[in-house]
Scaffold this active site. Structure first.
Site, short mmCIF file in Angstrom:
data_model
loop_
_atom_site.label_atom_id
_atom_site.label_comp_id
_atom_site.label_asym_id
_atom_site.label_seq_id
_atom_site.Cartn_x
_atom_site.Cartn_y
_atom_site.Cartn_z
N ASP A 7 6.74 2.64 7.05
CA ASP A 7 5.45 2.00 6.81
C ASP A 7 4.52 2.98 6.11
OD1 ASP A 7 3.09 0.55 6.84
OD2 ASP A 7 2.76 0.81 8.98
N HIS A 65 0.84 -1.19 0.00
CA HIS A 65 0.00 0.00 0.00
C HIS A 65 0.88 1.24 0.00
CE1 HIS A 65 0.15 1.34 4.36
NE2 HIS A 65 0.51 0.09 4.55
N ASP A 122 4.65 -4.57 2.56
CA ASP A 122 4.26 -3.47 3.44
C ASP A 122 5.40 -3.13 4.41
OD1 ASP A 122 3.06 -1.76 5.24
OD2 ASP A 122 1.41 -3.07 5.75
N GLU A 176 -5.07 1.25 2.85
CA GLU A 176 -4.80 0.09 3.70
C GLU A 176 -4.85 0.47 5.17
OE1 GLU A 176 -2.24 -2.69 6.12
OE2 GLU A 176 -2.11 -0.52 5.84
N GLU A 177 -4.36 1.66 5.50
CA GLU A 177 -4.23 2.02 6.91
C GLU A 177 -5.59 2.13 7.61
OE1 GLU A 177 -1.78 1.72 8.54
OE2 GLU A 177 0.04 2.30 7.48
#
Length: 701
Positions: free
Chosen positions: A364, A354, A429, A400-401
């Site tokens: 991240d 992502h 990721d 995604e988060e």
């Protein structure tokens, strides 16, 4: 011919043919002629990924904070698309209209009310040594999908907020009704902390990073060291379970103007958190915890702040928690680059990461994003005679988060194509943060990953390979790769449709996870100052992708199924013994033995088949792709959601951890009321897998 002359001739031929992979290993699934071509292409590929290229991509991706739903994140998506096109990939965009919080309007606040009024800081400090920390677009900490509202109440400390922690509070007679729970991060997915707090009657939840877990007790804190600064805050979603868009359980959340867009639930009908939740730094949490006056905490609950932790705060201590979090339908767009296969374009090897972040996202997720862009550059540089036979897709997922939204909607949208042609999915990721290689994978992928690692030099020592460095940390390198759990974009592939998957990384510790300090400044000092991790990971991922893309017979490790299944049954027996449950896995062990015999016959037949120079038919590889689909259950698991794999799922009580043979594990962890029925389902699924292996072997013969 004399041995000396023979060796000289061989050496001349090898030099004429060009460089070889560093390990000189055999390539399972390749005919001799195809193996020779593959080795030349691999040698060319290994020279392409560069640390300079990785650094340039990472710096560009992390110039600004870019949460999902912001223009800055759209700009990152556009950059990714341009880079993929420049590398020679066709770029497709997949838009979805998702029910998400508005990151530019979300706010939270926490304050002591009594015995004194004291607003508590909920945003990181500006640091002279971090040139990114004063960026005007940085905001306070918040948790996605927290309910809006304000509550003032007494405090109860719940350790890590795990299921067992709340159970222990209940056994201690602690009533959480109307209270605000404070819990430290760690031990489970943060969404389960909120879920259990709500189930036990709490009016709100505060989560903080304790110095015992990632702060000064571990080492020097940022900016002097890598560990969490006292003002550092872990943001994150509390959507539970992580299962895609919360308003479209019956189909992909296609754009509202798409004729096939599904009917959406009213938000009040969706299973969303109903209490306000906010994150804090340990400096702010200290102001609450140090004033608590109840009994001392049980063993194992003490954190790293310099005083005795207590379970309850008492009537004299009250805290106000306020959350304002508007949510609405918001556009998110996946960016997918396609390097189309020359002979089997409908068979897909997919790599993904992502790109949305809580702030800058240097570790991240954008270390993974930058590594995949480095990989795209390398694949695009190969000669035309090294073009992949199967399609290689490099996917960059949005949103995604907030709950693994973008990738799960894509999996649901393309389920038919993925079921027919999904060869493997490789996740990245936050994957390039240091020089320790590791990962988790489906059984079919474990040996191919180890083989690829044997062919990549480790950046610390070119005499050793990535595999060698992995092996030194494990008694048995064959057991060095773990099993997939939850928490990232592989979940939809492996647990919903059964595509063999992996999550690989070159990693280091990243205590600044989800904070405003996860910036390029932190990365270049404490992450990977050499920027070699991204290039090395691109080499491993790229070799793995190319081998699956070009093999005559897909090089799955079919024999690993039986080995791993026996190990998982051993683990279940231990759980049953601990819980005093009658569990006899003998029928399943018999099927695992049948798997082993069938897989051994398959391997022998495959090796003979390719050694004879025979190239597999599409039907043969289709049958191989369907092996893992044998363990998908149409009715799904007891925990609900999108999880259908009988082999693996995320722990339904903690979120991140891996549960193997999860239907059986669930019965053993609960009341075992349907254990016999689930044993029957597993025995039938294992028998189906054995039949499928035998059928492939028959085709090979």
């Amino acid at each position: 011919m004399r041995p000396q002359i023979l060796c000289l001739v061989c050496a001349v031929l090898l030099l004429a043919a060009g460089p070889r992979p560093v390990s000189g290993q055999a390539l399972p699934g390749f005919t001799p002629d195809r193996a020779d071509t593959q080795q030349q292409c691999e040698a060319q590929f290994l020279d392409a990924p560069s640390s300079d290229g990785f650094r340039a991509h990472l710096e560009a991706l992390t110039a600004d904070p870019h949460p999902a739903g912001t223009k800055a994140n759209d700009d990152v998506g556009m950059y990714i698309g341009r880079q993929m096109e420049a590398a020679g990939f066709q770029v497709d965009r997949y838009p979805y209209d998702l029910y998400m919080p508005d990151p530019e309007q979300a706010s939270a606040s926490v304050a002591l009310v009594t015995p004194q009024r004291m607003p508590l800081g909920i945003q990181e400090d500006i640091l002279e040594d971090d040139r990114f920390s004063d960026h005007p677009d940085l905001g306070p900490g918040w948790n996605a999908y927290a309910a809006s509202g304000t509550v003032t109440a007494e405090i109860v400390y719940a350790n890590y907020g795990r299921r067992e922690d709340f159970q222990q509070l209940d056994e201690m007679g602690i009533d959480l009704s109307g209270k605000i729970v404070i819990a430290r991060y760690g031990g489970n997915f943060r969404g389960y902390k909120a879920k259990y707090a709500e189930e036990y009657g709490a009016a709100g939840l505060i989560m903080y990073t304790d110095p015992a877990d990632s702060g000064y007790t571990q080492g020097l804190t940022y900016p002097e060291g890598r560990y969490v600064h006292e003002s550092g805050i872990q943001r994150g979603s509390i959507l539970t379970p992580l299962g895609g868009d919360p308003l479209t359980p019956n189909g992909p959340a296609l754009p509202l103007d798409d004729p096939d867009t599904p009917e959406r639930l009213d938000p009040d009908e969706a299973d969303l958190p109903r209490i306000p939740v906010a994150p804090l730094s340990y400096r702010s949490a200290r102001e609450i915890l140090s004033r608590m006056q109840g009994d001392a905490v049980p063993g194992g609950w003490q954190g790293g702040l310099p005083f005795t932790y207590r379970v309850t705060g008492g009537e004299a201590l009250t805290v106000e928690l306020s959350v304002e979090q508007p949510k609405d339908i918001t556009r998110a767009t996946n960016v997918v680059g396609v390097l189309e296969g020359t002979t089997h374009p409908d068979e897909w090897i997919i790599l993904g990461s992502h790109f949305d972040a809580w702030a800058f996202g240097a570790t991240d997720p954008n270390s993974g994003t930058a590594s995949l862009l480095t990989l795209a550059d390398a694949l695009g540089s190969l000669d035309s005679d090294c073009a992949p036979r199967r399609s290689i897709l490099i996917a960059h997922w949005d949103a995604e988060e907030y709950g693994i939204l973008g990738s799960l909607e894509w999996v649901r949208q393309l389920q038919e194509q993925l079921d027919a042609g999904g060869v493997t999915y490789i996740n990245a990721d936050g994957a390039a943060t240091g020089l320790r290689f590791g990962g988790a994978a489906s059984p079919l992928m474990k040996q191919p990953i180890l083989d690829a690692a044997r062919s990549v030099p480790h950046p610390n020592d070119e005499a050793d390979t990535v595999y060698d460095h992995l092996a030194t940390r494990h008694d048995d390198a064959n057991d060095a790769l773990g099993n997939l759990g939850g928490g990232s974009d592989h979940v939809g592939f492996v647990t919903h449709i059964g595509v063999p998957s992996a999550s690989l990384s070159m990693s280091g510790t990243t205590p600044i996870y989800h904070s405003n300090y996860d910036s390029f400044a932190w990365y270049e000092r404490f992450g990977d100052s050499s920027f070699q991790s991204g290039a090395t990971l691109a080499q491993v991922d790229g070799l793995l992708a190319l081998r699956f893309a070009n093999a005559d017979v897909l090089p799955y490790d079919v024999e690993r199924y039986a080995q791993d299944t026996h190990a998982h049954l051993d683990a279940l027996e231990e759980i049953a013994t601990e819980r005093d449950i009658d569990f006899d896995p003998a029928p399943l062990r018999t099927q695992a033995d049948n798997m082993a015999n069938a897989a051994a016959a398959f391997t022998e037949a495959r090796d003979a088949y390719v050694e004879a120079g025979r190239s597999a038919s599409p039907e043969l590889n289709q049958a191989l792709m369907q092996l893992s689909r044998a363990l998908m259950d149409a009715d799904g698991l007891q925990s609900g959601g999108l999880h259908r794999s009988l082999y693996v799922s995320p722990d339904p009580f903690s979120g991140y951890a891996s549960w193997m043979l999860p239907g059986l594990r669930y019965e053993l962890e609960t009341n075992a009321s349907d254990l016999t029925a689930w044993m029957d389902r597993y025995e039938q699924a294992f028998a189906d897998l054995v039949e499928r292996i035998d059928a492939v072997t028959t085709q090979l013969q």
